[in-house]
Design an enzyme around this catalytic site. Structure first.
Site, short mmCIF file in Angstrom:
data_model
loop_
_atom_site.label_atom_id
_atom_site.label_comp_id
_atom_site.label_asym_id
_atom_site.label_seq_id
_atom_site.Cartn_x
_atom_site.Cartn_y
_atom_site.Cartn_z
N GLU A 33 0.84 -1.20 0.00
CA GLU A 33 0.00 0.00 0.00
C GLU A 33 0.87 1.25 0.00
O GLU A 33 1.81 1.37 0.80
CB GLU A 33 -0.91 -0.01 1.23
CG GLU A 33 -1.64 1.30 1.52
CD GLU A 33 -2.46 1.82 0.36
OE1 GLU A 33 -2.39 3.05 0.10
OE2 GLU A 33 -3.16 1.02 -0.29
N SER A 47 -19.99 7.37 0.01
CA SER A 47 -21.28 7.50 0.70
C SER A 47 -21.51 6.45 1.77
O SER A 47 -22.41 6.60 2.59
CB SER A 47 -22.42 7.44 -0.32
OG SER A 47 -22.23 8.37 -1.37
N HIS A 51 -25.54 -0.86 -1.57
CA HIS A 51 -26.61 -0.71 -2.55
C HIS A 51 -27.40 -2.01 -2.74
O HIS A 51 -26.87 -3.11 -2.56
CB HIS A 51 -26.02 -0.29 -3.90
CG HIS A 51 -25.45 1.09 -3.89
ND1 HIS A 51 -26.22 2.22 -3.96
CD2 HIS A 51 -24.16 1.53 -3.82
CE1 HIS A 51 -25.45 3.30 -3.92
NE2 HIS A 51 -24.19 2.91 -3.85
N VAL A 174 4.14 0.85 -5.21
CA VAL A 174 4.74 0.01 -6.25
C VAL A 174 5.21 0.89 -7.41
O VAL A 174 4.45 1.71 -7.93
CB VAL A 174 3.74 -1.05 -6.74
CG1 VAL A 174 4.28 -1.80 -7.95
CG2 VAL A 174 3.43 -2.03 -5.60
N ILE A 337 -13.06 -0.13 -10.76
CA ILE A 337 -14.03 -0.58 -9.75
C ILE A 337 -14.60 0.65 -9.04
O ILE A 337 -14.16 1.05 -7.96
CB ILE A 337 -13.38 -1.56 -8.75
CG1 ILE A 337 -12.61 -2.66 -9.48
CG2 ILE A 337 -14.48 -2.17 -7.87
CD1 ILE A 337 -13.44 -3.53 -10.38
N SER A 339 -18.46 2.80 -8.11
CA SER A 339 -19.72 2.40 -7.46
C SER A 339 -20.46 1.39 -8.34
O SER A 339 -20.50 1.56 -9.56
CB SER A 339 -20.60 3.62 -7.24
OG SER A 339 -21.81 3.26 -6.61
N CYS A 399 -11.89 12.32 23.57
CA CYS A 399 -12.72 13.09 22.63
C CYS A 399 -14.10 13.27 23.24
O CYS A 399 -14.83 12.29 23.41
CB CYS A 399 -12.81 12.37 21.28
SG CYS A 399 -14.01 13.08 20.13
N CYS A 401 -16.75 15.04 22.00
CA CYS A 401 -17.87 14.98 21.05
C CYS A 401 -18.36 13.55 20.83
O CYS A 401 -19.56 13.29 20.77
CB CYS A 401 -17.47 15.60 19.71
SG CYS A 401 -17.02 17.35 19.78
N CYS A 441 -9.74 17.58 21.01
CA CYS A 441 -9.03 16.33 21.31
C CYS A 441 -7.76 16.12 20.49
O CYS A 441 -6.98 15.21 20.78
CB CYS A 441 -9.95 15.13 21.13
SG CYS A 441 -10.44 14.82 19.41
#
Length: 482
Positions: A33, A47, A51, A174, A337, A339, A399, A401, A441
């Site tokens: 990665e 989102s 689906h 990579v 790839i 949605s 934190c 909140c 925080c």
């Protein structure tokens, strides 16, 4: 130089689903990665919708794998505890011609094997969602749609894969892939080199670049940016399901939904751009998103907006997804790839496993595979007595909140994935996700990370190498007037 049976390029939701699927077998698997954490591409900024599968053209990979993937989420949630719930969805019609489109979409869904589909009138739609616009004439209702926390899903997959023997190598972009007699030699920017019998290209918006490293330059990925506005949890009463408008050629359109953790979310737009790294937002686009979303749900309060963000979807020059062994034997391409890639990702992993078997990979079940992963975030009940001055890590609030404790953050730091940025902890625990967006925080999280990992606070970055160590602030002024 390390040798693996399979090397996966990209630690997004597709790559980590594949890694976790292969972890069930006696294989040596690594994931390379480019970023300092998993889920740092389009997998984190979307989102979060699971689906139903009614929007995609029957007969396409998108249609087939969306429906299959949707049906896998319930078991995955039971095993990995990343955050998923079935909410149902609606596609709204405002005009007579929109109602005709709903019938066409319903027919697609039926051909795709989607369950729980029905067209309802506007009054029935408002019974389900009381805050819908009075202009809604009808809606296509899908019972089987839902919401998830996309980055937590990827993190959960990664943690479970690593626990079951997969090697995850972060900060390993990579730069070259060479075909050898035994497989492939894969080189990363940090001078790291691995060899593998099979290589899987799940590099998202960079999948065309990775494919071209082996001379397969058939593909072009164009980033399609989508911008969003996130509002406070007190606005969540306005939408219980996922509320779409009739889709356009560019995508599923502007939606209104409540996220898994209870914030109201509106967006995204769809704009094709040149820069694959450009995930900026702008006031003009956000204004368009807000005004369009108000056609569905008119009364959300933009004074309760806490942040905006954007993500890029990998749009290819192909009509459908490409998931296949390429003309270079042993190199598996996953191109474009977009949605519903999040929804389809578990089914994509099963498909890729089948392609590997056809290509000659032998699979032997791993007797000690553990499918279970414990959640990091602990649900707080009325008996919880957290305090910012508590000495017990289980009650010491870092934190305010999101009521995130010291114990949760420490847990997140010791899950087999070496992370040390504030954003990495935010994705795992929600520290900094609330109203103040880390203003309270941020410094506390930084100190805790430094103390726990025995590093200096200067070594704790906001979002990885090269980013500021200063905490970000909510930029309310950009769209507070909308």
């Amino acid at each position: 130089m390390s040798f693996y049976d399979v090397c996966i390029v990209g630690a997004g939701v597709v790559g980590m689903n594949i890694a976790r699927e292969l972890a069930k077998y006696e294989l040596k698997v690594c994931v390379l990665e480019r970023c300092d954490d998993v889920s740092c591409g389009c997998s984190k900024a979307n989102s979060g919708i699971v689906h139903g599968g009614y929007s995609d053209e029957p007969g396409t990979l998108k249609a087939e794998l969306c429906v299959k993937g949707n049906r896998m989420y319930r078991q995955l949630e039971e095993e990995l505890h990343f955050g998923y719930r079935e909410t149902g969805s609606m596609v709204l019609a405002f005009r007579d011609e929109d109602v005709e489109k709903l019938h066409k979409i319903e027919a697609k869904g039926q051909k795709n094997g989607v369950g729980g589909l029905s067209i309802i009138d506007g009054d029935r739609a408002r019974e389900i969602e009381p805050y819908l616009s009075k202009d809604v004439k009808a809606a296509l209702y899908c019972k089987n749609a839902g919401v998830t926390s996309p980055y937590e899903f990827v993190i959960a997959l990664a943690e479970n894969a690593v626990e079951n023997g997969v090697e995850l190598r972060l900060n390993s972009e990579v730069t070259a892939i060479e075909k050898t007699n035994d497989g492939f030699k894969v080189t990363a920017a940090n001078a790291e080199t691995v060899t593998a019998r099979y290589v899987i290209n799940s590099a998202g918006v960079y999948s065309d670049k990775v494919s071209a490293m082996l001379g397969i330059d058939d593909y072009k990925i164009t980033p399609r940016r989508g911008q969003y506005v996130l509002l406070e949890k007190e606005q969540s009463y306005l939408a219980q399901s996922v509320i779409f408008q009739v889709p356009t050629e560019l995508g599923k359109g502007i939606l209104v939904t409540t996220t898994y953790h209870g914030n109201l979310l509106v967006g995204p737009n769809a704009e094709e751009i040149d820069d694959k790294e450009d995930v900026g937002t702008d006031a003009k686009t956000l204004e368009h998103i807000v005004q369009t979303a108000r056609l569905s749900v008119p009364d959300f309060d933009m004074k309760k907006a806490i942040t905006s963000f954007a993500g890029n979807r990998p749009i290819s020059n192909c009509k459908d997804w490409v998931i296949e062994e390429s003309r270079v034997p042993g190199f598996i391409n996953l191109i474009g790839i977009d949605s519903p890639g999040l929804t389809s990702s578990p089914a994509i992993a099963v498909m890729v496993k089948g392609i590997l078997v056809q290509a000659g990979l032998s699979l032997v079940n791993k007797a000690n595979f553990n499918p279970l992963r414990k959640a990091i975030i602990r649900k707080k009940d009325a008996a919880f007595k957290g305090d910012i001055n508590a000495t017990d890590p289980n009650e010491h609030i870092i934190c305010r909140c999101e009521q995130v404790t010291e114990a949760e953050i420490i847990d997140a730091l010791h899950r087999g994935i070496a992370v040390k940025s504030i954003d990495a902890i935010k994705r795992r625990t929600r520290a900094g996700q609330g109203k103040c967006q880390g203003a309270f925080c941020g410094s506390r999280v930084r100190k805790l990370i430094a103390d726990e990992l025995n590093i200096t606070q200067e070594e704790v970055t906001q979002r990885g190498p090269g980013s500021s160590i200063l905490p970000e602030r909510a930029k309310r002024g950009e769209f507070i007037k909308l």
